[in-house]
Design an enzyme around this catalytic site. Structure first.
Site, PDB file in Angstrom:
ATOM      1  N   SER A  74       3.399   8.516  -6.858  1.00  0.00           N
ATOM      2  CA  SER A  74       2.516   9.105  -7.709  1.00  0.00           C
ATOM      3  C   SER A  74       2.766  10.520  -8.380  1.00  0.00           C
ATOM      4  O   SER A  74       2.623  10.583  -9.541  1.00  0.00           O
ATOM      5  CB  SER A  74       1.009   8.855  -7.110  1.00  0.00           C
ATOM      6  OG  SER A  74       0.689   7.663  -6.779  1.00  0.00           O
ATOM      7  N   ALA A  80       2.113   4.308   4.213  1.00  0.00           N
ATOM      8  CA  ALA A  80       1.763   3.801   2.867  1.00  0.00           C
ATOM      9  C   ALA A  80       1.340   5.129   2.155  1.00  0.00           C
ATOM     10  O   ALA A  80       1.529   5.138   1.142  1.00  0.00           O
ATOM     11  CB  ALA A  80       0.781   2.738   2.835  1.00  0.00           C
ATOM     12  N   ALA A 122       3.782   7.249   0.953  1.00  0.00           N
ATOM     13  CA  ALA A 122       4.795   6.544   0.013  1.00  0.00           C
ATOM     14  C   ALA A 122       3.932   6.813  -1.394  1.00  0.00           C
ATOM     15  O   ALA A 122       4.546   6.888  -2.448  1.00  0.00           O
ATOM     16  CB  ALA A 122       5.020   5.063   0.265  1.00  0.00           C
ATOM     17  N   GLU A 123       2.810   6.383  -1.238  1.00  0.00           N
ATOM     18  CA  GLU A 123       1.961   6.517  -2.706  1.00  0.00           C
ATOM     19  C   GLU A 123       1.888   7.783  -3.170  1.00  0.00           C
ATOM     20  O   GLU A 123       1.954   8.110  -4.220  1.00  0.00           O
ATOM     21  CB  GLU A 123       0.606   5.666  -2.606  1.00  0.00           C
ATOM     22  CG  GLU A 123      -0.200   5.765  -3.684  1.00  0.00           C
ATOM     23  CD  GLU A 123      -1.221   4.660  -4.002  1.00  0.00           C
ATOM     24  OE1 GLU A 123      -1.804   4.667  -4.949  1.00  0.00           O
ATOM     25  OE2 GLU A 123      -1.240   3.674  -3.027  1.00  0.00           O
ATOM     26  N   THR A 124       1.788   8.911  -2.358  1.00  0.00           N
ATOM     27  CA  THR A 124       1.624  10.137  -2.642  1.00  0.00           C
ATOM     28  C   THR A 124       2.907  10.607  -3.430  1.00  0.00           C
ATOM     29  O   THR A 124       2.692  11.360  -4.506  1.00  0.00           O
ATOM     30  CB  THR A 124       1.392  11.163  -1.350  1.00  0.00           C
ATOM     31  OG1 THR A 124       0.030  10.859  -0.829  1.00  0.00           O
ATOM     32  CG2 THR A 124       1.373  12.707  -1.850  1.00  0.00           C
TER      33      THR A 124
END
Length: 127
Positions: free
Chosen positions: A56, A48, A51-53
């Site tokens: 973003s 996660a 993925a978020e990095t």
């Protein structure tokens, strides 16, 4: 844009490396070692974070230098375990508007097998 941006952040501590970066697609990788749960498998939370990095960063590039991209929703489906080597994430833009950007993130192991599928939506706003 990425030079020094992640110094001292969670992305740096996780060992995330950027391989390609643009507003429609960001590619990065992360070592499994050091990002595992007690059974020696890649921690779902680490997937996660990757993925978020990636999503973003893509949203921030899409938004432009005078705007912020702030994650407001993420989901992740874990398909298989990874226990060594690197996992690679590819964030692909699904929607890029003025106030929202959404990315599909596919994380694979070194054999090209899907480890995780994630979707991230970021709110875009002025600084």
């Amino acid at each position: 844009m990425l030079s020094g941006m992640h110094d001292g952040t969670l992305a740096q501590r996780m060992g995330i490396e950027f391989l390609e970066a643009g507003p429609e697609r960001v590619v990065g990788r992360m070592p499994v070692e050091g990002n595992t749960q007690p059974y020696g498998l890649l921690h779902g939370g680490a997937s996660a974070v990757l993925a978020e990095t990636l999503g973003s960063v893509a949203a921030a590039i899409h938004a432009g230098p005078d705007r912020l991209a702030l994650g407001i929703e993420i989901n992740a489906t874990h398909h298989r375990a990874a226990s060594s080597g690197y996992v690679t994430g590819v964030a692909t833009r699904l929607h890029g508007g003025r106030t929202l950007a959404t990315y599909d993130i596919e994380i694979t192991d070194e054999q090209g097998r899907r480890v995780c599928t994630s979707r991230l939506t970021c709110m875009l706003r002025d600084r």
